[in-house]
Motif scaffolding. Sequence first.
Motif, PDB file in Angstrom:
ATOM      1  N   ILE A  29       0.344  13.953  -2.892  1.00 46.06           N
ATOM      2  CA  ILE A  29      -0.886  13.999  -2.082  1.00 46.06           C
ATOM      3  C   ILE A  29      -2.101  13.920  -3.005  1.00 46.06           C
ATOM      4  N   ASN A  32      -4.433  16.939  -3.508  1.00 49.78           N
ATOM      5  CA  ASN A  32      -3.896  18.035  -4.315  1.00 49.78           C
ATOM      6  C   ASN A  32      -4.023  17.720  -5.802  1.00 49.78           C
ATOM      7  N   HIS A 104       6.121  26.428   0.512  1.00 50.53           N
ATOM      8  CA  HIS A 104       7.159  27.269   1.127  1.00 50.53           C
ATOM      9  C   HIS A 104       8.011  27.903   0.040  1.00 50.53           C
ATOM     10  N   PRO A 125      -1.562  26.966  -0.557  1.00 47.45           N
ATOM     11  CA  PRO A 125      -2.709  26.358  -1.225  1.00 47.45           C
ATOM     12  C   PRO A 125      -3.040  27.040  -2.551  1.00 47.45           C
TER      13      PRO A 125
ATOM     14  N   HIS B  85       4.195  20.511   6.481  1.00 43.78           N
ATOM     15  CA  HIS B  85       4.234  20.971   5.082  1.00 43.78           C
ATOM     16  C   HIS B  85       3.011  20.467   4.317  1.00 43.78           C
ATOM     17  N   ASP B  86       2.694  19.193   4.491  1.00 43.24           N
ATOM     18  CA  ASP B  86       1.518  18.633   3.813  1.00 43.24           C
ATOM     19  C   ASP B  86       0.234  19.323   4.270  1.00 43.24           C
ATOM     20  N   VAL B  88      -0.181  22.359   5.493  1.00 44.89           N
ATOM     21  CA  VAL B  88      -0.311  23.738   5.005  1.00 44.89           C
ATOM     22  C   VAL B  88      -1.045  23.733   3.670  1.00 44.89           C
ATOM     23  N   GLY B  89      -0.629  22.831   2.787  1.00 47.48           N
ATOM     24  CA  GLY B  89      -1.249  22.786   1.465  1.00 47.48           C
ATOM     25  C   GLY B  89      -2.643  22.200   1.483  1.00 47.48           C
ATOM     26  N   THR B  90      -2.802  21.062   2.126  1.00 51.06           N
ATOM     27  CA  THR B  90      -4.100  20.384   2.041  1.00 51.06           C
ATOM     28  C   THR B  90      -5.177  21.116   2.845  1.00 51.06           C
ATOM     29  N   GLY B  92      -5.144  24.310   3.581  1.00 50.05           N
ATOM     30  CA  GLY B  92      -5.380  25.567   2.878  1.00 50.05           C
ATOM     31  C   GLY B  92      -6.227  25.370   1.637  1.00 50.05           C
ATOM     32  N   ASN B  93      -5.964  24.310   0.888  1.00 49.44           N
ATOM     33  CA  ASN B  93      -6.732  24.052  -0.333  1.00 49.44           C
ATOM     34  C   ASN B  93      -8.215  23.868  -0.055  1.00 49.44           C
ATOM     35  N   PHE B  94      -8.540  23.391   1.129  1.00 47.90           N
ATOM     36  CA  PHE B  94      -9.945  23.147   1.465  1.00 47.90           C
ATOM     37  C   PHE B  94     -10.510  24.227   2.384  1.00 47.90           C
TER      38      PHE B  94
END
Lengths: 143, 146
Positions: A29, A32, A104, A125, B85-86, B88-90, B92-94
């Motif tokens: 991504i 990221n 996860h 995150p 899944h993607d 959650v990260g993206t 959350g990061n922002f």
Amino acid sequence: VTSGALPIALAQASGEGNRSKIVVGVDDIPENLAILKAYVTGAGFTFMAAASGEECLRLTTLVMPRLILLDIEMSPGIDGLETCRRLRHRRELKHVPIAFLTAHKTAKHVMDGLAAGGNDFIAKPFQNEKLMERVRHWVSRRA
Amino acid sequence: LSQSRIAPHSWTPSGSRISDSQRDSAAPRAPVLDDSRIADLAEYLPESEFDALILMWLESTMERVASVAMLAEAGDLAGLQAVAHDLVGTAGNFGACRLAAAAGRLGGACKSSDMTAVRYVAAEIAGDGDAAVAAVAARFGRAVAA
């Protein structure tokens, strides 16, 4: 991968093996990777990005990283666990710390990650301070 | 932004009931945007790179939110789990806390193959995604306005 980078420049940045300040980040991504780059370079390290496990395997034939930050779930292509296994099969990379990045962090992920040869897990995150604490920990470790 | 998306509180999947636990899980809602996350990031990036990153996030988030709706409609649990899944990260990061939390619940619903919960949370994500994108664009989207 940092496209257009010349092998000579990479070798200079690599700085004679374990003294290198290179941190390789692997994530499918782009956002990221951009965040990792911002924080890692902000702390004074050289960041090199790979958008897949395959790119990471290629990049690490050109540079000797001090640390690899490796996303577990990537697609298409090989995932982080398989990338880690392949990196560990290369003698020159056996002792390079590998920290998995995961949204996860389950017991299975941890067991699979350790079995694959990983050293650490960093949660997504990203929390800047926690991320950089782990980066500094592994980079300061003697090879 | 899509105006046609249905707000989650007004949506009920046809022929199914929303359980108390599903309602409870959505009760104490996270904030739409914790702008300290992006503000922190801005400290580390030149203005042009920061603007480009915000644009990239806005576009990719809208795409991911749209794909959640499509995949939920198609009942594609594996695809939904990957997008969740993607997100959650993206998200959350922002600092898009509410969207990230909903994505986490979507991942859980996919894992347990609970289609009722999947559709419910997918509808939540449509609303939460729109809210997150609007909030980030309003707060940090100089490049969007330009």
